[in-house]
Each structure stands twice: as C-alpha cells, then as structure tokens.
Design an enzyme around this catalytic site. Structure first.
Site, PDB file in Angstrom:
ATOM      1  N   CYS A 101      -5.997  21.288  53.468  1.00 47.70           N
ATOM      2  CA  CYS A 101      -6.395  22.354  52.555  1.00 47.70           C
ATOM      3  C   CYS A 101      -5.189  23.127  52.035  1.00 47.70           C
ATOM      4  O   CYS A 101      -5.219  23.659  50.926  1.00 47.70           O
ATOM      5  CB  CYS A 101      -7.369  23.291  53.248  1.00 47.70           C
ATOM      6  SG  CYS A 101      -6.735  23.956  54.814  1.00 47.70           S
ATOM      7  N   LYS A 158     -21.348  21.292  64.915  1.00 45.42           N
ATOM      8  CA  LYS A 158     -21.674  20.043  64.221  1.00 45.42           C
ATOM      9  C   LYS A 158     -20.375  19.502  63.623  1.00 45.42           C
ATOM     10  O   LYS A 158     -19.859  20.041  62.644  1.00 45.42           O
ATOM     11  CB  LYS A 158     -22.696  20.265  63.105  1.00 45.42           C
ATOM     12  CG  LYS A 158     -23.018  18.979  62.338  1.00 45.42           C
ATOM     13  CD  LYS A 158     -23.724  19.264  61.032  1.00 45.42           C
ATOM     14  CE  LYS A 158     -23.884  17.984  60.216  1.00 45.42           C
ATOM     15  NZ  LYS A 158     -22.590  17.351  59.869  1.00 45.42           N
ATOM     16  N   SER A 162     -14.963  21.887  52.000  1.00 42.66           N
ATOM     17  CA  SER A 162     -14.844  22.018  50.554  1.00 42.66           C
ATOM     18  C   SER A 162     -15.490  23.299  50.045  1.00 42.66           C
ATOM     19  O   SER A 162     -16.415  23.847  50.665  1.00 42.66           O
ATOM     20  CB  SER A 162     -15.493  20.818  49.866  1.00 42.66           C
ATOM     21  OG  SER A 162     -16.908  20.885  49.963  1.00 42.66           O
ATOM     22  N   THR A 163     -15.026  23.755  48.903  1.00 39.70           N
ATOM     23  CA  THR A 163     -15.571  24.970  48.302  1.00 39.70           C
ATOM     24  C   THR A 163     -17.042  24.825  47.912  1.00 39.70           C
ATOM     25  O   THR A 163     -17.841  25.740  48.183  1.00 39.70           O
ATOM     26  CB  THR A 163     -14.720  25.391  47.091  1.00 39.70           C
ATOM     27  OG1 THR A 163     -13.400  25.729  47.568  1.00 39.70           O
ATOM     28  CG2 THR A 163     -15.305  26.603  46.380  1.00 39.70           C
ATOM     29  N   GLU A 182     -13.276  28.794  55.495  1.00 37.34           N
ATOM     30  CA  GLU A 182     -11.951  28.372  55.034  1.00 37.34           C
ATOM     31  C   GLU A 182     -12.165  27.154  54.159  1.00 37.34           C
ATOM     32  O   GLU A 182     -12.547  26.087  54.635  1.00 37.34           O
ATOM     33  CB  GLU A 182     -11.046  28.053  56.220  1.00 37.34           C
ATOM     34  CG  GLU A 182      -9.585  27.995  55.833  1.00 37.34           C
ATOM     35  CD  GLU A 182      -9.074  26.586  55.774  1.00 37.34           C
ATOM     36  OE1 GLU A 182      -8.907  26.081  54.637  1.00 37.34           O
ATOM     37  OE2 GLU A 182      -8.845  25.984  56.819  1.00 37.34           O
ATOM     38  N   GLY A 201     -18.987  25.103  51.025  1.00 33.05           N
ATOM     39  CA  GLY A 201     -18.827  26.461  51.535  1.00 33.05           C
ATOM     40  C   GLY A 201     -19.687  27.470  50.792  1.00 33.05           C
ATOM     41  O   GLY A 201     -20.260  28.380  51.398  1.00 33.05           O
ATOM     42  N   GLU A 231      -8.490  19.874  43.185  1.00 35.29           N
ATOM     43  CA  GLU A 231      -7.789  19.665  44.445  1.00 35.29           C
ATOM     44  C   GLU A 231      -7.643  18.169  44.685  1.00 35.29           C
ATOM     45  O   GLU A 231      -8.630  17.437  44.748  1.00 35.29           O
ATOM     46  CB  GLU A 231      -8.559  20.315  45.600  1.00 35.29           C
ATOM     47  CG  GLU A 231      -7.840  20.234  46.924  1.00 35.29           C
ATOM     48  CD  GLU A 231      -8.587  20.933  48.047  1.00 35.29           C
ATOM     49  OE1 GLU A 231      -7.932  21.365  49.004  1.00 35.29           O
ATOM     50  OE2 GLU A 231      -9.828  21.041  47.966  1.00 35.29           O
TER      51      GLU A 231
END
Length: 490
Positions: free
Chosen positions: A285, A175, A230-231, A251, A234, A379
């Site tokens: 990143c 996706k 993104s965290t 990641e 994730g 970030e």
C-alpha cells in the site's frame, strides 16, 4: 506449535468449517496446492463472535502481567518457529526470502510494542466544577474486535491488529484474505494456542467474502472493525459499520508520490526509488506509484534507474537472492498488463520489461508518462515504475495532490528545508525526506488521509483506536441542587 492448517479455529478448537465450499490455497509461483480448508459459513462466524464475547469478559479483568506474559510467550513461539513462518510467507504469499525475513522482523517488533500495552491503560483524575466532586477517566477495552487481514503483508498486517487488541483486553475474530489464510490468520491461532492464550479470545474464520464478508462487519458483537485492503472494499466496510455505529480502523489504498527535486542526489534517489517501487513486487500500500523527477535531471535519473532496475533478479521467490517474485495471482498480472497497454496507447514508452511469465511480471519502467494516464491515475500494486517530469515546485505539489489518496510518500532534496517544505504541502498521512515511502515502525503512527483510510495503527495511536474512555465521577460531599430540589422539601 500446530502446523496442519486444514481447519478453522473457533473457541480454542480446530474444527471443520460448516460451508459447502472449500478454500484451495496455492503457491502463486509454482501453482502447487498447499492446503485445502473447508470454509466457514455464517453459523461458524456467529459461534466465533459469541465465544469471543464470552471469553473477553474475564480477559479484560486479567492482571496486566498475565496479559503481557501471553504476548511475550507468543513472541517466543514465533522466534522458535522463524524458519517455518518465513517458509509459509514465501510459498503462500509469493514473498521473496528477503521480504519474508523483513516482514517477520516487523511482526516481532509489533509484539514487543504490544507487550507494553497492559501497563499503558492509563486513566486520569481531573478537577470538577462542582464542590466536593472528583472526576475520574478510565481507559477500558472495547470488547470484541473483528479483523479482516490482507494478502500482501499478511503476517505483519494481521499481527498489528491482533496483538494490540489482545494486549488491551479485547477478544478477536479474524477473517484472513482468501489468498493467505495461513500467514494472515491460522498461523496466529497456532502461535497463541502455544502461548497459552485462553480459549475464545482469538478465533480464525477462513471463508469467502461472498459468504461471510458482510456479516463479519454487521454482526452485532464486534465494537470495532479493523481492515487493511483496497479503498472500494474499505468504503463498503465503512458504510456497513457506520450503519451499525461501529468504530473502524481502515488502512486503504495509496497513489504514493516519490518526488525528486532538481538539487537531489540522483544516486541516492535511484537507490530509494528501486526499493520503494520493486520491494515485494510493488504489492504494498505504501509502494511508490508515481515518480516525479525535475526536468533538469530527468534524463540522468531515468538512465540510471532503468539500467539498475534491469539488474534486479526476478523469478523464484524461494531463491535467496531473488529481489522480485510473483504477483499473488494471475488476475493481478492481467490487470496491470492492460493498464500498461492503455498507458502506452496514450503516448508513454516502455523502456524496460513489460512482459510476464506466469505470475511473474518483469520489473518494468515507462517514460513519457503524464499524470492523467491510467498507470498514474490508478494504484499499480505491481513492479511497474512510471517516470513523470515536472518543472516547478508548484507544479509537482499540484500533481501530487491531484488524486483522492494520501497514504505515504517521499521527497528527495540536498536542501533538507526545501524537501521538508514540499513534504508539508503533500496531503498524506506519512511522508519521508530523502528516503522512500515504504516505512513502518511499531511505535510510530501509521495511516492515511482522504481515500487512504481512517485512524492510525501502532504505538499509542492504536491504543487509542482499540480502547474506549469512561467518565466516572464521585461526589464526596452532599451536593446542593438549588431551588429545583429545595422546593420539594416544603
């Protein structure tokens, strides 16, 4: 190679998605509509996973030379269509020509590395504690891998999962990000179709996260979910996958440090910082988030860095010499502008840039920043550099490790051992002495610590992620089971 990307790709067929919604793909610099795709829904996703599971059974048995041949043919197809692919990266992802060319090269290196994997599915024969027994360990494909690719380096960060997955005998459902459905997914359907990959092994479902985002993770078929992004997203994927006992390769975001010690070569450090901060508009990143400069050389570094950042050409990414292009969409621009304002309100000073025209944000530099200000805490993911002074090794190590991220970083020092000593103390998965943090080599372990992710990509490390081990023992002579069995003979 097919170049009409208005359809999704399932079981070797280009079909219309079954969702009621459409996905409009636009150029982030011009706003031009590139292609509109009928989105996939849950039924399409289910069809894709079932096709992948069915096709994978025979693919896992395929001879290694035949798997390698498909990977090598895909590499050939990509090289033949280099200009087309670079053009799509420029117009869809807002990549400068410079960045798109480098990304293409990195993707080629991933394919070259993956082409070796069919012959690296090594097992072992080990001794046993039982007489007459032989222990064997086999490395097998996992089965089906679900991939969710990002929009910033869509070509490279998609192929680094697709190629190893296929090369190790798995099937794939991908996706792509909604901003880059072509370069993050559909291009690969076309490439591997032209390379002769059997039907069902690679499926691309273009759809909205709100419609199929959770289901690509929770569907019972995939054994591993590979995600780059993104965290927060994730963590959500990790929770969903963990509930179903699936493996993940994640990641995620970074708040990467660039540390300039007082004995550093300032000119070299400025070179590194310009690249590590402004390459692809900072939408990486691994990009520098915080630039720490020793107070003894802070002013010298700042003046050189600001002067040279002011000479970077920004604007149209299609022009050969443009160094800083557009952000992917206006939401990203507005988010960063708000954080600049919030950081200035707390005492920082904008020394360069700070303005946007459409999705193009000027290269921007702030001084007088502290480690607790918004641009330092979060970030940035854009062309904004912040310079933070420090007075001692202990202080900079503490500040560098203050946030729950650990993806990449860099340390500059004329004394290699001094720089390396500091690098060892930074809690991060990757760090580079006298370089900048944006490094990725196809044979080196790529990944982060803490909130920056789980697992490692590239080389032998992704081979570990995308396969599983099976212990099979063979008892060559009759085994005695002692009184447990002997008593039954009476």
């Amino acid at each position: 190679m097919k170049t009409d990307f208005s359809k999704i790709y399932i079981n070797g067929e280009w079909i219309q998605g079954s969702s009621d919604s459409q996905m409009k793909n636009t150029n982030p610099f011009t706003g031009e509509e590139l292609v509109t795709t009928q989105a996939a829904d849950k039924s399409d996703l289910d069809t894709a996973y079932k096709a992948a599971a069915e096709a994978q059974v025979e693919w896992a048995k395929e001879l290694p030379q035949n798997k390698r041949a498909v990977i090598e043919k895909a590499l050939e197809v990509m090289q033949e269509n280099k200009e087309l692919i670079i053009d799509w990266l420029v117009k869809e992802a807002g990549s400068t020509v410079i960045k798109a060319t480098v990304e293409f090269g990195a993707s080629i290196n991933i394919l070259k590395e993956a082409a070796t994997f069919p012959y690296r599915m090594e097992g072992k024969i080990l001794p046993s504690q039982q007489a007459g027994k032989e222990n064997r360990v086999y490395r097998n494909a996992l089965g089906v891998i679900g991939i969710i690719s990002p929009w910033n380096f869509p070509l490279h960060l998609a192929i680094r999962s697709i190629a190893p997955a296929l090369a190790t005998g798995n099937a794939v459902v991908i996706k792509p990000a909604t901003d880059t459905p072509v370069t993050g997914g559909l291009l690969f359907a076309s490439i591997f179709e032209a390379a002769g990959l059997p039907k069902g092994l690679l499926n691309v479902v273009v759809g909205r996260g709100s419609e199929i985002g959770d289901d690509i993770v929770t569907h019972p078929t995939p054994r591993l979910i590979s995600f780059t992004g993104s965290t927060p997203v994730g963590k959500r994927i990790g929770e969903l996958a963990g509930g179903a006992l699936k493996k993940t390769a994640l990641e995620l975001g970074g708040n990467n440090n660039f540390i300039v010690l007082n004995d550093a070569d300032v000119d070299q450090a400025v070179d590194s910082a310009l690249f590590g901060k402004f390459y692809h508009q900072g939408q990486i990143c691994m990009a520098i988030n915080r630039i720490f400069v020793h107070e003894d050389i802070y002013d010298e570094f700042a003046e050189q860095f600001i002067a040279r950042a002011g000479k970077l050409k920004f604007g149209n990414p299609a022009e050969q010499d443009t160094q800083v292009g557009p952000l992917i969409n206006r939401d990203q621009v507005d988010r960063i502008l708000k954080e600049i304002d919030a950081t200035v309100e707390q005492g920082a000073k904008v020394r360069l840039g700070g303005k946007a025209d459409g999705n193009v944000l000027e290269p921007t530099v702030l001084t007088g920043v502290t480690n607790s200000m918004p641009l330092a805490e979060n970030e940035i993911f854009g062309p904004v550099a912040i310079l933070i002074p420090f007075s001692s090794d202990e202080e900079v190590v503490e500040q560098a490790n203050a946030y729950p991220f650990g993806l990449s970083g860099a340390v500059h020092s004329a004394n290699i051992e001094h720089g390396t000593n500091i690098a060892h103390q930074i809690q991060t998965g990757m760090i580079h002495v006298n370089d900048q943090p944006v490094n990725d080599e196809a044979h080196m372990p790529f990944g982060g610590e803490k909130d920056s992710g789980l697992g490692r990509f590239n080389g032998e490390w992704v081979l570990e992620e995308f396969t599983t081990l099976k212990w099979l023992s063979v008892q060559h002579q009759r085994r005695e089971y002692g009184p447990f069995v002997n008593n039954t003979r009476k």
